[in-house]
Design a protein around this motif. Sequence first.
Motif, PDB file in Angstrom:
ATOM      1  N   ASP A 232      46.576  37.434  44.304  1.00 42.92           N
ATOM      2  CA  ASP A 232      47.259  37.037  43.073  1.00 42.92           C
ATOM      3  C   ASP A 232      47.287  38.170  42.056  1.00 42.92           C
ATOM      4  N   GLY A 233      46.159  38.860  41.926  1.00 47.99           N
ATOM      5  CA  GLY A 233      46.106  39.947  40.960  1.00 47.99           C
ATOM      6  C   GLY A 233      47.096  41.053  41.267  1.00 47.99           C
ATOM      7  N   MET A 234      47.237  41.396  42.556  1.00 49.24           N
ATOM      8  CA  MET A 234      48.087  42.519  42.929  1.00 49.24           C
ATOM      9  C   MET A 234      49.535  42.123  43.201  1.00 49.24           C
ATOM     10  N   ILE A 235      49.753  40.925  43.752  1.00 53.69           N
ATOM     11  CA  ILE A 235      51.095  40.550  44.199  1.00 53.69           C
ATOM     12  C   ILE A 235      51.688  39.417  43.377  1.00 53.69           C
ATOM     13  N   THR A 236      51.004  38.280  43.286  1.00 52.60           N
ATOM     14  CA  THR A 236      51.559  37.133  42.567  1.00 52.60           C
ATOM     15  C   THR A 236      51.865  37.485  41.119  1.00 52.60           C
ATOM     16  N   PHE A 237      50.882  38.063  40.427  1.00 46.30           N
ATOM     17  CA  PHE A 237      51.047  38.409  39.016  1.00 46.30           C
ATOM     18  C   PHE A 237      51.318  39.897  38.788  1.00 46.30           C
ATOM     19  N   GLY A 238      51.049  40.714  39.786  1.00 43.96           N
ATOM     20  CA  GLY A 238      51.325  42.146  39.668  1.00 43.96           C
ATOM     21  C   GLY A 238      50.573  42.821  38.545  1.00 43.96           C
ATOM     22  N   LEU A 239      49.290  42.514  38.409  1.00 44.75           N
ATOM     23  CA  LEU A 239      48.511  43.024  37.283  1.00 44.75           C
ATOM     24  C   LEU A 239      47.866  44.362  37.584  1.00 44.75           C
ATOM     25  N   GLY A 240      47.740  45.164  36.545  1.00 44.16           N
ATOM     26  CA  GLY A 240      46.995  46.412  36.595  1.00 44.16           C
ATOM     27  C   GLY A 240      46.061  46.473  35.401  1.00 44.16           C
ATOM     28  N   PRO A 241      45.205  47.470  35.321  1.00 41.32           N
ATOM     29  CA  PRO A 241      44.287  47.594  34.175  1.00 41.32           C
ATOM     30  C   PRO A 241      45.038  47.577  32.851  1.00 41.32           C
ATOM     31  N   GLY A 242      44.609  46.693  31.950  1.00 40.13           N
ATOM     32  CA  GLY A 242      45.221  46.606  30.634  1.00 40.13           C
ATOM     33  C   GLY A 242      46.417  45.680  30.544  1.00 40.13           C
ATOM     34  N   ASP A 243      46.939  45.209  31.683  1.00 43.08           N
ATOM     35  CA  ASP A 243      48.057  44.259  31.645  1.00 43.08           C
ATOM     36  C   ASP A 243      47.583  42.908  31.139  1.00 43.08           C
ATOM     37  N   GLN A 244      48.538  42.056  30.747  1.00 47.47           N
ATOM     38  CA  GLN A 244      48.196  40.749  30.197  1.00 47.47           C
ATOM     39  C   GLN A 244      48.938  39.635  30.936  1.00 47.47           C
ATOM     40  N   LEU A 245      48.195  38.542  31.189  1.00 50.12           N
ATOM     41  CA  LEU A 245      48.723  37.344  31.848  1.00 50.12           C
ATOM     42  C   LEU A 245      48.537  36.152  30.929  1.00 50.12           C
ATOM     43  N   ALA A 246      49.580  35.344  30.772  1.00 56.06           N
ATOM     44  CA  ALA A 246      49.495  34.118  29.975  1.00 56.06           C
ATOM     45  C   ALA A 246      50.218  33.002  30.718  1.00 56.06           C
ATOM     46  N   ALA A 258      41.002  30.346  39.285  1.00 54.51           N
ATOM     47  CA  ALA A 258      41.757  31.346  40.035  1.00 54.51           C
ATOM     48  C   ALA A 258      42.433  32.378  39.135  1.00 54.51           C
ATOM     49  N   MET A 259      43.108  31.929  38.075  1.00 51.32           N
ATOM     50  CA  MET A 259      43.818  32.870  37.206  1.00 51.32           C
ATOM     51  C   MET A 259      42.852  33.807  36.491  1.00 51.32           C
ATOM     52  N   LEU A 260      41.698  33.293  36.110  1.00 44.79           N
ATOM     53  CA  LEU A 260      40.703  34.145  35.453  1.00 44.79           C
ATOM     54  C   LEU A 260      40.150  35.178  36.425  1.00 44.79           C
ATOM     55  N   PHE A 261      39.837  34.762  37.641  1.00 43.55           N
ATOM     56  CA  PHE A 261      39.321  35.695  38.638  1.00 43.55           C
ATOM     57  C   PHE A 261      40.336  36.797  38.934  1.00 43.55           C
ATOM     58  N   ALA A 262      41.618  36.410  39.108  1.00 42.78           N
ATOM     59  CA  ALA A 262      42.655  37.396  39.413  1.00 42.78           C
ATOM     60  C   ALA A 262      42.814  38.393  38.273  1.00 42.78           C
ATOM     61  N   THR A 263      42.771  37.898  37.041  1.00 41.18           N
ATOM     62  CA  THR A 263      42.940  38.765  35.876  1.00 41.18           C
ATOM     63  C   THR A 263      41.786  39.756  35.747  1.00 41.18           C
ATOM     64  N   LEU A 264      40.557  39.258  35.829  1.00 43.63           N
ATOM     65  CA  LEU A 264      39.394  40.122  35.640  1.00 43.63           C
ATOM     66  C   LEU A 264      39.213  41.083  36.806  1.00 43.63           C
ATOM     67  N   LEU A 265      39.522  40.649  37.999  1.00 38.99           N
ATOM     68  CA  LEU A 265      39.376  41.534  39.147  1.00 38.99           C
ATOM     69  C   LEU A 265      40.210  42.795  38.962  1.00 38.99           C
ATOM     70  N   ARG A 266      41.373  42.651  38.334  1.00 38.60           N
ATOM     71  CA  ARG A 266      42.277  43.788  38.144  1.00 38.60           C
ATOM     72  C   ARG A 266      42.053  44.509  36.816  1.00 38.60           C
ATOM     73  N   GLY A 267      41.039  44.114  36.062  1.00 39.29           N
ATOM     74  CA  GLY A 267      40.785  44.775  34.789  1.00 39.29           C
ATOM     75  C   GLY A 267      41.840  44.477  33.756  1.00 39.29           C
ATOM     76  N   ALA A 268      42.490  43.316  33.873  1.00 38.87           N
ATOM     77  CA  ALA A 268      43.559  42.922  32.965  1.00 38.87           C
ATOM     78  C   ALA A 268      43.022  41.970  31.900  1.00 38.87           C
ATOM     79  N   THR A 269      43.922  41.394  31.110  1.00 39.50           N
ATOM     80  CA  THR A 269      43.552  40.515  29.997  1.00 39.50           C
ATOM     81  C   THR A 269      44.220  39.167  30.162  1.00 39.50           C
ATOM     82  N   PHE A 270      43.438  38.105  30.042  1.00 42.85           N
ATOM     83  CA  PHE A 270      44.003  36.756  30.070  1.00 42.85           C
ATOM     84  C   PHE A 270      44.283  36.328  28.629  1.00 42.85           C
TER      85      PHE A 270
END
Length: 568
Positions: A232-246, A258-270
Amino acid sequence: MPFDVKDILKQVEAGTAPDAGIPEWWRDSWTDPDGFATALADAHAGRGAPPPKSRPGQQYDFFHDLVVRHVAQERPALRCFERLQGWQTLSYRALHDQAARRAGEWAEQGVKAGAKVCLLYGMGSELLISLMAGVRLGVCVSLLPPLGPRFVSRRLEALAPEHVAAEPHQLPLLKGFEKALLRVRTGASPGFSSHSYKPADPVGLVFSPLAEPSHVPVPLSADDAWRGALVDGMITFGLGPGDQLAAPGFSLLQGLPAMLFATLLRGATFVHIELAELERNAAPLLEQPLRALGVSNALRELLTRTRVGALRNVSHWFRNPEEPLDAQSWRAWLKQAALGSTPCASALMDPTLGGAVLLSPRWAGEPQTDVLPAPGRRWALRDANQSGQASASDVGLYTPLPDKKRPPSHVVLARIRERYHYGGTLGPRRDGRVYPTAEVTAALEGLPSLVGTSIVAVPTSGVASQPRFVLLGFTGALAPSASAEQEIRRRIEHQLGVEFLPDRVVLYPLFPRRKKGVVDDAWCASQFFTGALHRKASDPSFQALVTIRGRLLESASRPGEDAGPAVK
């Protein structure tokens, strides 16, 4: 088989036309999920940060991979909006320090690896800190929002947690579990290292609104949680360090952890903001650059109603394919938000499997019914009769594998050549989630204006609609009062929560049929759909019989029997 992750991510970003078929790498990931996870993990490790401690299929150190790796970057892990304080942030450094301190406090109170710990919080910093404290200790966490007392108590009884973390003012919700409440203490951070879970260890017991019954917790293995976060972090949401998901308006129990794990794993911000806050002022949603925005039907309608302008701060957006697909409403909103050329996708989150189980490739334009089983997951198309055998046609139940000791599948998939379409659910549901009819009717017991209740699901047609849950309220020999419906809705909202309100309430001055003292739901549904309840409620002769029965019951001072005019 080899996976070129760099090329895969390029394809994901470029998007795919709905009629382009299934990408080869996507199809390969179904047959070789281990190789796919290993390739993603190697690409995720990157450079310039401490390497992950987790190894797919071997061990998972969530605290290190989700928090410790990102501490030096001084980025926010969580950003929440509150009306009085505005945007509040929790950095990875602060999350690390506070979670470590809380883990030490819990350890002093006897919390050990493997213990069941219920986190009774709404979405916010306290929930995230406690969640990370839990995985640092290696406990099995359960997220439970503090809704109505009946909602909480039934789930606490089913979970039987050894410990509960909650705000002090939530103590009245812990009836029977007051002694399990973890106290806030001041002390030094523990000297022990963070816990590593084995793949089969449960990192959580989740109250999935997709599972039936929804009040019974389902184990979430560490392997599913970590792999789901990675994909999810890499493909579903496409997150990288510093990106934000809402994802405002998405079900908390369905999307977390799940969304919190995916966000933090990628060093992003929820990024979290309540729909109620956006109803007052939607401007804060435009203030944050969002890599991915989850758009529920409720958020779409809110933004359309409040006439929020162009969402130029959104890189791509996604929706839940189980929500009704009203093409006209989406078309109007896309035009208003100027998102017609912004990539979108459909993503169905299943908390028992750690993330998205159905996902569509991104495309620019209107939402479609196209979905695919998420990459990196084994699956089968099973017979819709739930026999367990493979579907003999191109329509069946999407079944993640292995499926032993898992909740039964409910999603219907239809295969048309090289495309799969979301085909609805097996049985009536609301946005794909179970509507707990037994909990709702139980919450209304003892209401003076009612002698019995039942709930029927009224089918509708088309992808833009879904079943309507109609509550049938029986008032006995007394005519329904003007405030009866309001009392019913108030009771449900207070005892369970606003999301459990029925779509419609219909009151009848009748007695329901009972079997062994319990309202006969099958009889109620039959009488409702044939129009018999309506005819009896408006027939003077039948109403006279109801009045006589009411007086007999009143004089006898006992509940109604199976016999009587209600069974005619």
